[in-house]
Design an enzyme around this catalytic site. Structure first.
Site, PDB file in Angstrom:
ATOM      1  N   GLU A 124       8.666  -2.493   8.038  1.00  0.00           N
ATOM      2  CA  GLU A 124       9.441  -1.706   7.095  1.00  0.00           C
ATOM      3  C   GLU A 124      10.506  -0.904   7.845  1.00  0.00           C
ATOM      4  O   GLU A 124      10.203  -0.263   8.851  1.00  0.00           O
ATOM      5  CB  GLU A 124       8.511  -0.750   6.330  1.00  0.00           C
ATOM      6  CG  GLU A 124       9.210   0.020   5.244  1.00  0.00           C
ATOM      7  CD  GLU A 124       8.247   0.883   4.436  1.00  0.00           C
ATOM      8  OE1 GLU A 124       8.663   1.353   3.368  1.00  0.00           O
ATOM      9  OE2 GLU A 124       7.110   1.093   4.876  1.00  0.00           O
TER      10      GLU A 124
ATOM     11  N   GLY B 149       0.828  -1.201   0.000  1.00  0.00           N
ATOM     12  CA  GLY B 149       0.000   0.000   0.000  1.00  0.00           C
ATOM     13  C   GLY B 149       0.862   1.250   0.000  1.00  0.00           C
ATOM     14  O   GLY B 149       2.027   1.224   0.407  1.00  0.00           O
TER      15      GLY B 149
ATOM     16  N   THR C 183      -0.180  -0.437  10.877  1.00  0.00           N
ATOM     17  CA  THR C 183      -1.304  -0.648  11.795  1.00  0.00           C
ATOM     18  C   THR C 183      -1.964  -1.989  11.537  1.00  0.00           C
ATOM     19  O   THR C 183      -2.215  -2.769  12.469  1.00  0.00           O
ATOM     20  CB  THR C 183      -2.341   0.481  11.641  1.00  0.00           C
ATOM     21  OG1 THR C 183      -1.731   1.723  11.999  1.00  0.00           O
ATOM     22  CG2 THR C 183      -3.550   0.233  12.531  1.00  0.00           C
TER      23      THR C 183
ATOM     24  N   ASP D  10       5.582  -6.027   6.382  1.00  0.00           N
ATOM     25  CA  ASP D  10       5.056  -4.681   6.173  1.00  0.00           C
ATOM     26  C   ASP D  10       5.763  -4.072   4.964  1.00  0.00           C
ATOM     27  O   ASP D  10       6.859  -3.548   5.080  1.00  0.00           O
ATOM     28  CB  ASP D  10       5.305  -3.863   7.446  1.00  0.00           C
ATOM     29  CG  ASP D  10       4.908  -2.408   7.324  1.00  0.00           C
ATOM     30  OD1 ASP D  10       4.408  -2.019   6.262  1.00  0.00           O
ATOM     31  OD2 ASP D  10       5.099  -1.670   8.295  1.00  0.00           O
ATOM     32  N   ARG D  11       5.150  -4.152   3.819  1.00  0.00           N
ATOM     33  CA  ARG D  11       5.602  -3.784   2.481  1.00  0.00           C
ATOM     34  C   ARG D  11       6.438  -4.903   1.859  1.00  0.00           C
ATOM     35  O   ARG D  11       7.268  -5.511   2.508  1.00  0.00           O
ATOM     36  CB  ARG D  11       6.381  -2.460   2.445  1.00  0.00           C
ATOM     37  CG  ARG D  11       6.438  -1.947   1.006  1.00  0.00           C
ATOM     38  CD  ARG D  11       7.244  -0.685   0.825  1.00  0.00           C
ATOM     39  NE  ARG D  11       6.723   0.509   1.459  1.00  0.00           N
ATOM     40  CZ  ARG D  11       5.666   1.198   1.060  1.00  0.00           C
ATOM     41  NH1 ARG D  11       4.952   0.765   0.044  1.00  0.00           N
ATOM     42  NH2 ARG D  11       5.298   2.291   1.675  1.00  0.00           N
TER      43      ARG D  11
ATOM     44  N   GLU E 156       8.089  13.418   6.431  1.00  0.00           N
ATOM     45  CA  GLU E 156       7.028  13.137   5.462  1.00  0.00           C
ATOM     46  C   GLU E 156       6.198  14.374   5.115  1.00  0.00           C
ATOM     47  O   GLU E 156       5.406  14.343   4.170  1.00  0.00           O
ATOM     48  CB  GLU E 156       6.093  12.052   5.995  1.00  0.00           C
ATOM     49  CG  GLU E 156       6.709  10.664   6.033  1.00  0.00           C
ATOM     50  CD  GLU E 156       5.738   9.604   6.507  1.00  0.00           C
ATOM     51  OE1 GLU E 156       6.026   8.414   6.287  1.00  0.00           O
ATOM     52  OE2 GLU E 156       4.702   9.956   7.119  1.00  0.00           O
TER      53      GLU E 156
ATOM     54  N   LYS F 279      -0.451   0.296   6.531  1.00  0.00           N
ATOM     55  CA  LYS F 279       0.189  -1.026   6.489  1.00  0.00           C
ATOM     56  C   LYS F 279       0.680  -1.480   7.856  1.00  0.00           C
ATOM     57  O   LYS F 279       0.448  -2.621   8.263  1.00  0.00           O
ATOM     58  CB  LYS F 279       1.374  -1.001   5.507  1.00  0.00           C
ATOM     59  CG  LYS F 279       1.006  -0.756   4.075  1.00  0.00           C
ATOM     60  CD  LYS F 279       2.225  -0.776   3.166  1.00  0.00           C
ATOM     61  CE  LYS F 279       3.289   0.228   3.566  1.00  0.00           C
ATOM     62  NZ  LYS F 279       2.807   1.633   3.518  1.00  0.00           N
TER      63      LYS F 279
END
Length: 203
Positions: free
Chosen positions: A31, A7, A15, A78-79, A145, A13
């Site tokens: 990740e 995603g 969570t 996660d990813r 971010e 992701k």
């Protein structure tokens, strides 16, 4: 068994990974964000640091995939490694943040790695709109971010949809805009019902 969650940035992701670990007792592989030595530099100057960042991620995730393939545990990641090469690196290249030379070098390295590994046993893709992603990114408040460009997120979303449309393995698609799995137990159960159907269903 290998489960991977895919995603865009801010889709939820991590969570969902934590919730599924608690629900199924799977072993998580998160990740590598907080300890990434390139991430803040990348968001400050994407053209300068794109190749370095992508090779860093590729290295970490390939190591994870090799270790997962040797494990007898059910591991949720996660990813996935595929997102780096099929979504993030091509998006950077298309938007002029990665040169042809670096992109070709990166792609050749990825293709070599992929000759040694297969698809996960199940891919869970969290589909999310740009407004929802922005809201989630703002909510978690990571400083590095806050400078992410909307056109960058939009390009990623477009490539995610192209990748998922051609994906050949077992797949669960979660609507991240409408399924509020973090706060609504019924929404989370809808997701686990889909997962159970893919992993343990008769058909």
């Amino acid at each position: 068994m290998h489960i991977a969650i895919a995603g865009n940035i801010g889709s939820g992701k991590t969570t969902l990974t934590k919730m599924l670990v608690k629900r199924y007792g799977w072993t998580p592989r998160f990740e590598p964000v907080e300890y990434n030595p390139y991430l803040s530099d990348f968001y400050a100057d994407m053209k300068r640091w794109s190749f370095n960042l992508q090779v860093y991620f590729l290295n970490k995730r390939f190591r994870d995939v090799v270790e997962i393939s040797r494990s007898e545990e059910t591991i949720i990641q996660d990813r996935s490694i595929f997102e780096d090469a099929r979504i993030f690196a091509p998006n950077l290249h298309d938007q002029g943040y990665m040169s042809d030379r670096d992109f070709n070098n990166y792609t050749e390295l990825f293709d070599l790695m992929m000759s040694l590994v297969g698809l996960p046993d199940l891919l869970i893709y969290i589909r999310s709109s740009i407004p929802n992603l922005i809201s989630q990114i703002e909510k978690r408040g990571r400083d590095y971010e806050q400078s992410i460009r909307i056109d960058y997120l939009t390009g990623l979303n477009k490539r995610y949809e192209q990748w998922i449309a051609d994906y050949k393995g077992k797949l669960v698609i979660v609507d991240g805009d409408t399924l509020k799995f973090e706060s609504n137990p019924k929404d989370f159960k809808q997701i686990t019902d889909m997962i159970d159907g893919q992993l343990f269903g008769l058909f």
